[in-house]
Design an enzyme around this catalytic site. Sequence first.
Site, mmCIF file in Angstrom:
data_model
loop_
_atom_site.group_PDB
_atom_site.id
_atom_site.type_symbol
_atom_site.label_atom_id
_atom_site.label_comp_id
_atom_site.label_asym_id
_atom_site.label_seq_id
_atom_site.Cartn_x
_atom_site.Cartn_y
_atom_site.Cartn_z
ATOM 1 N N TYR A 108 0.840 -1.185 0.000
ATOM 2 C CA TYR A 108 0.000 0.000 0.000
ATOM 3 C C TYR A 108 0.886 1.250 0.000
ATOM 4 O O TYR A 108 2.014 1.203 -0.459
ATOM 5 C CB TYR A 108 -1.044 -0.067 1.148
ATOM 6 C CG TYR A 108 -2.214 0.786 0.754
ATOM 7 C CD1 TYR A 108 -2.996 0.446 -0.348
ATOM 8 C CD2 TYR A 108 -2.474 1.967 1.407
ATOM 9 C CE1 TYR A 108 -4.012 1.276 -0.788
ATOM 10 C CE2 TYR A 108 -3.498 2.797 0.968
ATOM 11 C CZ TYR A 108 -4.254 2.456 -0.129
ATOM 12 O OH TYR A 108 -5.239 3.280 -0.568
ATOM 13 N N ARG A 161 -8.330 10.827 -7.972
ATOM 14 C CA ARG A 161 -7.484 11.428 -6.926
ATOM 15 C C ARG A 161 -6.758 10.304 -6.195
ATOM 16 O O ARG A 161 -7.049 9.981 -5.057
ATOM 17 C CB ARG A 161 -8.361 12.244 -5.966
ATOM 18 C CG ARG A 161 -7.624 13.300 -5.201
ATOM 19 C CD ARG A 161 -7.881 13.219 -3.707
ATOM 20 N NE ARG A 161 -7.494 11.919 -3.157
ATOM 21 C CZ ARG A 161 -7.577 11.597 -1.880
ATOM 22 N NH1 ARG A 161 -8.035 12.417 -1.007
ATOM 23 N NH2 ARG A 161 -7.195 10.398 -1.433
ATOM 24 N N LYS A 179 -5.860 -2.231 -1.251
ATOM 25 C CA LYS A 179 -6.776 -2.134 -0.107
ATOM 26 C C LYS A 179 -7.420 -3.490 0.180
ATOM 27 O O LYS A 179 -7.578 -3.880 1.330
ATOM 28 C CB LYS A 179 -7.878 -1.099 -0.383
ATOM 29 C CG LYS A 179 -7.376 0.318 -0.166
ATOM 30 C CD LYS A 179 -8.198 1.088 0.849
ATOM 31 C CE LYS A 179 -7.358 2.169 1.501
ATOM 32 N NZ LYS A 179 -8.055 3.405 1.810
ATOM 33 N N GLU A 250 -13.389 4.681 -3.328
ATOM 34 C CA GLU A 250 -12.008 4.961 -2.966
ATOM 35 C C GLU A 250 -11.357 5.955 -3.925
ATOM 36 O O GLU A 250 -11.461 5.792 -5.140
ATOM 37 C CB GLU A 250 -11.257 3.610 -3.047
ATOM 38 C CG GLU A 250 -9.883 3.606 -2.508
ATOM 39 C CD GLU A 250 -9.822 3.838 -1.016
ATOM 40 O OE1 GLU A 250 -10.731 3.401 -0.279
ATOM 41 O OE2 GLU A 250 -8.853 4.488 -0.588
ATOM 42 N N ASP A 251 -10.732 6.971 -3.366
ATOM 43 C CA ASP A 251 -9.930 7.910 -4.153
ATOM 44 C C ASP A 251 -10.692 8.590 -5.299
ATOM 45 O O ASP A 251 -10.192 8.713 -6.422
ATOM 46 C CB ASP A 251 -8.638 7.238 -4.661
ATOM 47 C CG ASP A 251 -7.617 7.114 -3.529
ATOM 48 O OD1 ASP A 251 -7.945 7.507 -2.395
ATOM 49 O OD2 ASP A 251 -6.501 6.658 -3.780
ATOM 50 N N ASP A 273 -13.931 5.700 2.212
ATOM 51 C CA ASP A 273 -12.885 5.641 3.237
ATOM 52 C C ASP A 273 -12.176 6.985 3.415
ATOM 53 O O ASP A 273 -11.801 7.343 4.527
ATOM 54 C CB ASP A 273 -11.872 4.555 2.862
ATOM 55 C CG ASP A 273 -10.778 4.455 3.893
ATOM 56 O OD1 ASP A 273 -11.120 4.325 5.080
ATOM 57 O OD2 ASP A 273 -9.594 4.546 3.526
ATOM 58 N N ASP A 274 -11.994 7.714 2.309
ATOM 59 C CA ASP A 274 -11.260 8.991 2.416
ATOM 60 C C ASP A 274 -12.011 9.975 3.295
ATOM 61 O O ASP A 274 -11.415 10.813 3.958
ATOM 62 C CB ASP A 274 -11.045 9.604 1.024
ATOM 63 C CG ASP A 274 -10.416 8.604 0.093
ATOM 64 O OD1 ASP A 274 -9.319 8.152 0.394
ATOM 65 O OD2 ASP A 274 -11.058 8.236 -0.916
ATOM 66 N N ASN A 421 -0.784 14.298 3.553
ATOM 67 C CA ASN A 421 0.156 13.345 2.960
ATOM 68 C C ASN A 421 0.659 13.881 1.627
ATOM 69 O O ASN A 421 -0.054 14.663 0.993
ATOM 70 C CB ASN A 421 -0.549 12.008 2.675
ATOM 71 C CG ASN A 421 -1.088 11.372 3.933
ATOM 72 O OD1 ASN A 421 -0.395 11.284 4.922
ATOM 73 N ND2 ASN A 421 -2.336 10.928 3.881
HETATM 74 P P1 NAD Z 1 -9.223 18.114 -0.454
HETATM 75 O O1 NAD Z 1 -8.591 18.674 -1.659
HETATM 76 O O2 NAD Z 1 -10.620 17.617 -0.526
HETATM 77 O O3 NAD Z 1 -9.170 19.216 0.740
HETATM 78 C C1 NAD Z 1 -8.119 20.105 1.005
HETATM 79 C C2 NAD Z 1 -8.741 21.391 1.502
HETATM 80 O O4 NAD Z 1 -7.727 22.234 2.037
HETATM 81 C C3 NAD Z 1 -9.432 22.178 0.391
HETATM 82 O O5 NAD Z 1 -10.749 22.508 0.776
HETATM 83 C C4 NAD Z 1 -8.567 23.434 0.237
HETATM 84 O O6 NAD Z 1 -9.333 24.573 -0.133
HETATM 85 C C5 NAD Z 1 -8.006 23.584 1.654
HETATM 86 N N1 NAD Z 1 -6.780 24.365 1.764
HETATM 87 C C6 NAD Z 1 -5.749 24.459 0.893
HETATM 88 N N2 NAD Z 1 -4.818 25.303 1.377
HETATM 89 C C7 NAD Z 1 -5.250 25.743 2.570
HETATM 90 C C8 NAD Z 1 -4.730 26.614 3.562
HETATM 91 N N3 NAD Z 1 -3.551 27.188 3.393
HETATM 92 N N4 NAD Z 1 -5.451 26.829 4.677
HETATM 93 C C9 NAD Z 1 -6.651 26.248 4.857
HETATM 94 N N5 NAD Z 1 -7.197 25.409 3.948
HETATM 95 C C10 NAD Z 1 -6.510 25.153 2.833
HETATM 96 O O7 NAD Z 1 -8.272 16.965 0.059
HETATM 97 P P2 NAD Z 1 -8.621 15.845 1.163
HETATM 98 O O8 NAD Z 1 -9.032 14.582 0.495
HETATM 99 O O9 NAD Z 1 -9.489 16.440 2.193
HETATM 100 O O10 NAD Z 1 -7.177 15.592 1.774
HETATM 101 C C11 NAD Z 1 -6.493 16.638 2.441
HETATM 102 C C12 NAD Z 1 -5.199 16.103 3.013
HETATM 103 O O11 NAD Z 1 -5.496 15.144 4.032
HETATM 104 C C13 NAD Z 1 -4.349 15.373 1.967
HETATM 105 O O12 NAD Z 1 -3.018 15.739 2.107
HETATM 106 C C14 NAD Z 1 -4.539 13.924 2.316
HETATM 107 O O13 NAD Z 1 -3.406 13.162 1.999
HETATM 108 C C15 NAD Z 1 -4.750 13.973 3.805
HETATM 109 N N6 NAD Z 1 -5.473 12.797 4.306
HETATM 110 C C16 NAD Z 1 -4.978 12.148 5.396
HETATM 111 C C17 NAD Z 1 -5.604 11.010 5.859
HETATM 112 C C18 NAD Z 1 -5.055 10.302 7.070
HETATM 113 O O14 NAD Z 1 -4.225 10.854 7.734
HETATM 114 N N7 NAD Z 1 -5.508 9.113 7.418
HETATM 115 C C19 NAD Z 1 -6.729 10.512 5.208
HETATM 116 C C20 NAD Z 1 -7.256 11.220 4.105
HETATM 117 C C21 NAD Z 1 -6.609 12.371 3.661
#
Ligand code: NAD
Length: 560
Positions: A108, A161, A179, A250-251, A273-274, A421
Amino acid sequence: MQYQLIKKNQSEHEVNTDLKGIDLLSRPLLNKGSAFTSEEREVFGLLGLLPSHISTIEEQSKRMYDEIIRKDRPLDQFIALNALQNRNEILFYKILYDHLVEFMPIVYTPTVGLACQEFSRIFRKVRGLWITPEHRGSISKVLKNYPFQDIRLIVATDNERILGLGDLGAGGIGIPIGKLSLYTVAAGIHPCHTLPLSLDVGTDNEELLSNPLYLGWRHPRLRGQDYYAFMDEFVESVEKCFPKAILQWEDFKKQNAFTVLQRYQSRLASFNDDIQGTAAVALAGILSGCRITGTPFKDQRVLMVGAGAAGTGISHLLKQKWKTDGLKENELFGNILLKDTQGILSTHSKDLDDNKKEFAWPESLLKKYDLSPDASLLEAIEKFKPTCLIGTSGQVGAFTKNSILEIAKHTKQPMIFPLSNPTSHSEATPKDLMEWTQGRAIVATGSPFDEFIYNGSTIRISQGNNVYIYPGVGLGALILEATRIDDAYFATAATTLASLVSKEDLEAMQLYPDLSKLREISVKIAHDIAVDQGMSPLESQRRLDNFVWTPKYPRYIPQN
Ligand code: NAD
C-alpha cells in the site's frame, strides 16, 4: 465449476474443483506450487509438473520472503509480491500476514502510488475488473466475467485522486487491489469474496493521454450527466449481480466523492474511506488524546485547517459523537471551527458546498470570539483557544511556529495532528512540533515519520492510518448483512480503536495500538459494530468465527 469454496470452520477449508494439471497450477487461488501433496499430485494430474520435494507453506514462505527482501528498491519488492499474488495467492497472503508491518508500505502507500504511476509499464497479469464507458448497456455482463461470483466486498475507484498523486487513469486499479489485500490480511475476508474495480471513465491527465503505451480508456473524463448515468448503471448492476456485496468508494475527487457517497448510500451498503475512514481514525486519535490528558471529549475545542473531503468528514463525525454524548446543537456547533482557503467557514463565506454548510459559523459565534471571517490562523488560535489542531489542507508549513507557540500558551498538552500526505505536504514536522511546545504536544500524522531524539528520549510518532478502521467496518457490515453503513459504524470503530490503546502506549504518547495487532483490532471493531447495531454478542462471535479466514492451503476435492 472450477472453484467452489467450502468452509469447515475458521481454520479448515475445502475446495471443490474440476481443474487438473497445468490448469490447476495456473489459477493463483488454487496453485499450491511445491506444496501439493503426493496424493494431490496423483489425483490432479500433477505428476512430473513440479519438482520432487514437497514443501510446507512455512518453507515456501521463508524461501519467498528471503527472495523479496533481497531486492533493494521498494518498487521491485512490490513487483515481486504482485507476481506472487498472481501465481500463488495463498502464499502471498501468508507472507503478508506474517510480515504485515514490514510489507504494508510496499503493498500500500507509499509504494503502491509509484506502482499506479508506472502501471502501463509494469502491467503483467489481469487482476480485478476495468469498466469503461464502452461497456454502457452491458455492465452486468462485464461483472459476470469475473472468475468469482460470490462477491461480498468491492473496492472501486474512478482513479481521479489517487493518494496525493491526482488523476492516474486506469493505473488507479493498484489502490483497490492493495486495499483488498489489506482487508484480507486485517479482517480475514477470503480473496474469493473480493473484487477490485477500476471505473475507467477516461483521464484528464495529458501525459497519460499522449503516452502511446497507456493501457487505459484513452479519452477525456466522462463528466456531468454522462458520468452519473454510467455510475447509476454500475450500481444497479452490482445490486443485481452481487446482492450480498458491500462497496467501498475509494480515491474519488472531492465533489464526486461526496455526491457518489450520498447518491448511493441508501441503495447499497457503501462508504467512502477517504471521508468516513479518515474521520474515524482522527476521532480515535482525539479520544486517545483525551485519555492522555485526562480531559473529557465534550470539552475539546477543535480547529480544522482544510475543509475538503477529509476535514469536513472528520468534523461531521466529531459532531455526531458530541451529539450522542449529549451535547446540545448550539454547544457542538461552537466546539469546532473550520478554516479553509476562503477563511473561517461562516455565513459570510461565498458559494459554500453542501458538505461545508453544516459548519458555517453564524455571526453570533464570530462575535462571541471577536473573530473576523478572514482571521489568520494565529488569530483564530489566539481567540478560539483550541485544544486540538488538525491539518487536512495539503499545505506544507501551514502550522507556523507562531501559531504553535500560541496554542501551547493556553493548552497544557495540545493535540496537534498534521494529517496531510505525503510527508512533504505535512503542515508541520513532528520534530518541530515537539521543540516548539517543549515536548508537550500530542502528535499524530497522516504519513509515517521516522523516530527522532527529543530531550534525550526517542520519540515515536503515531500515524493515523485508515487501515485501523476500514477492515473492521467492512467486516462488521458483512456479518450484519448490512443494507446501509452509516456514521454510527464509524463512531463505534473509533471508540473501540481508542479503547485498545494500552496504558504503556498512552504513557509513550501513542494514540493508536501497535499495527502488528491489526487482525485482533479489526475483528474487535467488527464485533463491537455488530453488537452496537443490535446483534447479540454470541451471534456476532459465531458469525465472525464462520467468516474470518487465515491464510492456509485448503484440501481439494476433485469433481470428476
Ligand atoms: P481536499 O482537496 O478535498 O481538501 C483540502 C482542503 O484544504 C481544500 O478545501 C482546500 O481549499 C483547503 N486548503 C488548501 N490550502 C489551505 C490553507 N492554506 N489553509 C486552509 N485550507 C486550505 O483533500 P482531502 O481529500 O481532504 O485531503 C487533504 C489532506 O489530508 C491530503 O493531504 C490527504 O493526503 C490527507 N489525508 C490524510 C488522511 C489520514 O491521515 N488518514 C486521510 C485522508 C486524507
